[in-house]
Design an enzyme around this catalytic site. Structure first.
Site, PDB file in Angstrom:
ATOM      1  N   ASN A  27      -4.001 -12.397 -12.708  1.00 30.71           N
ATOM      2  CA  ASN A  27      -4.019 -10.743 -12.631  1.00 30.71           C
ATOM      3  C   ASN A  27      -3.067  -9.949 -13.733  1.00 30.71           C
ATOM      4  O   ASN A  27      -1.845 -10.016 -13.670  1.00 30.71           O
ATOM      5  CB  ASN A  27      -3.514 -10.641 -11.158  1.00 30.71           C
ATOM      6  CG  ASN A  27      -3.895  -9.126 -10.761  1.00 30.71           C
ATOM      7  OD1 ASN A  27      -3.787  -8.143 -11.412  1.00 30.71           O
ATOM      8  ND2 ASN A  27      -3.769  -8.714  -9.473  1.00 30.71           N
ATOM      9  N   ARG A  35      -8.859 -11.506 -12.355  1.00 28.98           N
ATOM     10  CA  ARG A  35      -9.152 -10.104 -11.741  1.00 28.98           C
ATOM     11  C   ARG A  35      -9.515  -9.084 -12.606  1.00 28.98           C
ATOM     12  O   ARG A  35      -8.721  -8.994 -13.683  1.00 28.98           O
ATOM     13  CB  ARG A  35      -7.801  -9.545 -10.836  1.00 28.98           C
ATOM     14  CG  ARG A  35      -8.254  -8.203 -10.351  1.00 28.98           C
ATOM     15  CD  ARG A  35      -6.952  -7.525 -10.003  1.00 28.98           C
ATOM     16  NE  ARG A  35      -7.082  -6.236  -9.366  1.00 28.98           N
ATOM     17  CZ  ARG A  35      -6.495  -5.181  -9.253  1.00 28.98           C
ATOM     18  NH1 ARG A  35      -4.972  -5.366  -9.840  1.00 28.98           N
ATOM     19  NH2 ARG A  35      -6.550  -3.818  -8.965  1.00 28.98           N
ATOM     20  N   HIS A  52     -10.384  -2.186  -5.365  1.00 30.27           N
ATOM     21  CA  HIS A  52      -9.730  -2.847  -4.536  1.00 30.27           C
ATOM     22  C   HIS A  52     -10.652  -3.903  -3.639  1.00 30.27           C
ATOM     23  O   HIS A  52     -10.163  -4.362  -2.539  1.00 30.27           O
ATOM     24  CB  HIS A  52      -8.870  -1.988  -3.489  1.00 30.27           C
ATOM     25  CG  HIS A  52      -7.958  -1.057  -4.087  1.00 30.27           C
ATOM     26  ND1 HIS A  52      -7.687   0.179  -3.883  1.00 30.27           N
ATOM     27  CD2 HIS A  52      -6.866  -1.554  -5.257  1.00 30.27           C
ATOM     28  CE1 HIS A  52      -6.749   0.735  -4.708  1.00 30.27           C
ATOM     29  NE2 HIS A  52      -6.361  -0.320  -5.395  1.00 30.27           N
ATOM     30  N   ARG A  61      -1.298   8.441  -9.949  1.00 25.29           N
ATOM     31  CA  ARG A  61      -2.643   8.852 -10.063  1.00 25.29           C
ATOM     32  C   ARG A  61      -2.864  10.137  -8.964  1.00 25.29           C
ATOM     33  O   ARG A  61      -2.406  10.072  -7.895  1.00 25.29           O
ATOM     34  CB  ARG A  61      -3.381   7.748  -9.842  1.00 25.29           C
ATOM     35  CG  ARG A  61      -3.596   6.798 -11.277  1.00 25.29           C
ATOM     36  CD  ARG A  61      -4.597   5.734 -10.920  1.00 25.29           C
ATOM     37  NE  ARG A  61      -3.919   4.682 -10.584  1.00 25.29           N
ATOM     38  CZ  ARG A  61      -4.287   3.427 -10.075  1.00 25.29           C
ATOM     39  NH1 ARG A  61      -5.730   3.280  -9.926  1.00 25.29           N
ATOM     40  NH2 ARG A  61      -3.352   2.474  -9.754  1.00 25.29           N
ATOM     41  N   GLU A 101      -5.602 -11.452  -2.883  1.00 21.84           N
ATOM     42  CA  GLU A 101      -6.784 -11.051  -3.689  1.00 21.84           C
ATOM     43  C   GLU A 101      -6.850 -12.340  -4.597  1.00 21.84           C
ATOM     44  O   GLU A 101      -7.743 -12.728  -5.072  1.00 21.84           O
ATOM     45  CB  GLU A 101      -6.358  -9.893  -4.632  1.00 21.84           C
ATOM     46  CG  GLU A 101      -6.303  -8.502  -3.708  1.00 21.84           C
ATOM     47  CD  GLU A 101      -5.642  -7.346  -4.739  1.00 21.84           C
ATOM     48  OE1 GLU A 101      -6.208  -6.376  -5.037  1.00 21.84           O
ATOM     49  OE2 GLU A 101      -4.418  -7.457  -4.772  1.00 21.84           O
TER      50      GLU A 101
END
Length: 418
Positions: free
Chosen positions: A19, A110, A198, A258, A400
């Site tokens: 990742n 990922r 996500h 963000r 994840e």
């Protein structure tokens, strides 16, 4: 498609999961074993993990075995870890020592954006890399670093098959109404649509909920993935129906740096002020969100510890927008049977869960158990709502990387069957 040279994944093999971020690379090693009692017929067991942070600035390597034993915690000269290539080679060596040189069967990555084409994980070849590179403008904070890690692996271990697992894939089956913008319809055909992100986290939560609360999992659930990036996902029977992020990872909730959902006219206003593409991109991706509102930090821990009015304003706006969007998703679902908090803030920030549920209480009757909410999932206590809560509330640690390991193993098995 590149040929698969490694051995098929079984109980004697491991999958290395990568990742990659802008200044860090996280690696986790999973042993994938067959298990007919779980969905998909396999489980991913975490073996070791580590990360290199501060690449090119202040490199530091930290790695642990699954039981918490420290493999290494060491700082390195900048010249030794100047880029992602060097970082990956070093981290791979560290993890190999921790695993007593057990060779990985494959490497799973990922990748944030899969665009309109990739609705599932895929074995990586030259064509895949080229197409993912073309999506970089839609995920400028993530895609270049995801691809840098893939290229670093190709250089360091070209014999290993690599698999790209996409954050967008979980939402690929959403109805067209959940994908459209009210732009000329021809844009949709060109890929300008709401993808959502996500997805690897949401996929894990969906599977986990089927184990811990199957009746709720089969119903109408909203999951709040709240980290430095943040979004919500509406699920029915563990499938994505709607999500708050769109074409890019800018949309929806306010995040660490963000902006979240924004009137497009604000961008036109910036342009009228003479700001160019790169200046606007910097504002939207790096100077907004919690950091921009608070003027202090993008780190929720710092904001919660601060007594400043601006920090409180940022937190209040954050929970206001989360609660507002939970309500919108409940309308799409036709009701709400469960609410799940996950990711760094969702798992660990009890005051945020409390404030969101307090805002939702008049409509959904969400009541938290104060003690359970305080400890959250840290002691295996995943249900944090009180008995009288009309909607059960959970705080669940996501995985994840485990999902990436399972997808990688599945693709390798399919490749060897052919």
């Amino acid at each position: 498609m590149s040929s698969v040279q490694a051995q098929p994944v079984d109980q004697g093999h491991v999958v290395l999961v990568v990742n990659a971020g802008s200044s860090s690379i996280k690696c986790s090693v999973y042993r994938v074993i067959e298990d007919e009692h779980v969905e998909g017929g396999a489980r991913a067991l975490h073996g070791a993990g580590g990360q290199i942070e501060g690449i090119g600035v202040a490199p530091r390597v930290v790695a642990h075995m699954a039981d918490g034993r420290l493999i290494v915690d060491e700082k390195f000269p900048v010249a030794q870890v100047a880029d992602h290539d060097a970082a990956f080679r070093l981290l791979r060596l560290v993890l190999a020592v921790g695993l007593r040189d057990t060779p990985p069967a494959a490497i799973g990555h990922r990748v944030v954006h899969g665009g309109a084409r990739y609705a599932d994980a895929v074995l990586i070849d030259d064509e895949v890399i080229k197409e993912l590179d073309a999506l970089t403008p839609l995920a400028p904070l993530h895609q270049p670093h995801n691809l840098a890690a893939i290229r670093a692996v190709r250089q360091a271990a070209p014999e290993l098959p690599q698999v790209a697992c996409f954050d967008t894939a979980f939402h690929a089956g959403n109805d067209i109404l959940a994908q459209l913008f009210a732009l000329p319809y021809s844009y949709y055909g060109e890929g300008v649509r709401r993808y959502g992100f996500h997805g690897l986290s949401y996929e894990y939560i969906a599977k986990h909920m089927h184990q811990v609360a199957p009746d709720i999992a089969r119903g109408r659930v909203v999951v709040a993935h709240l980290g430095n990036g943040a979004s919500l996902c509406a699920m029915k029977d563990g499938k994505s129906v709607e999500t708050t992020m769109g074409l890019t990872a800018l949309d929806g909730l306010p995040m660490g740096t963000r902006c979240g959902a924004l009137d497009a006219g604000a961008v036109l206003w910036m342009m009228a002020k003479g700001m160019d593409y790169h200046a606007i991109e910097k504002v939207l991706y790096q100077e907004s969100g919690l950091k921009g509102l608070s003027g202090l930090s993008s780190d929720m821990r710092e904001l919660l510890a601060s007594g400043s009015d601006r920090a409180r304003l940022a937190i209040d706006f954050y929970t206001y927008r989360i609660a507002q969007d939970v309500g919108k998703l409940a309308v799409v679902l036709g009701g709400l049977d469960g609410l799940v908090f996950t990711a760094g803030i969702g798992e660990h920030a009890a005051p945020i869960r409390a404030q969101v549920c307090e805002r939702l209480a008049p409509i959904f009757g969400t009541v938290l158990d104060a003690q359970a909410n305080e400890v959250g999932s840290s002691q295996g206590n995943e249900r944090v709502s009180a008995r009288e809560s009309r909607v059960p509330v959970f705080a669940i640690r996501t995985d994840e990387e485990g999902m990436i390991a399972l997808h990688t193993a599945r693709l390798l098995r399919a490749a060897f069957k052919h």
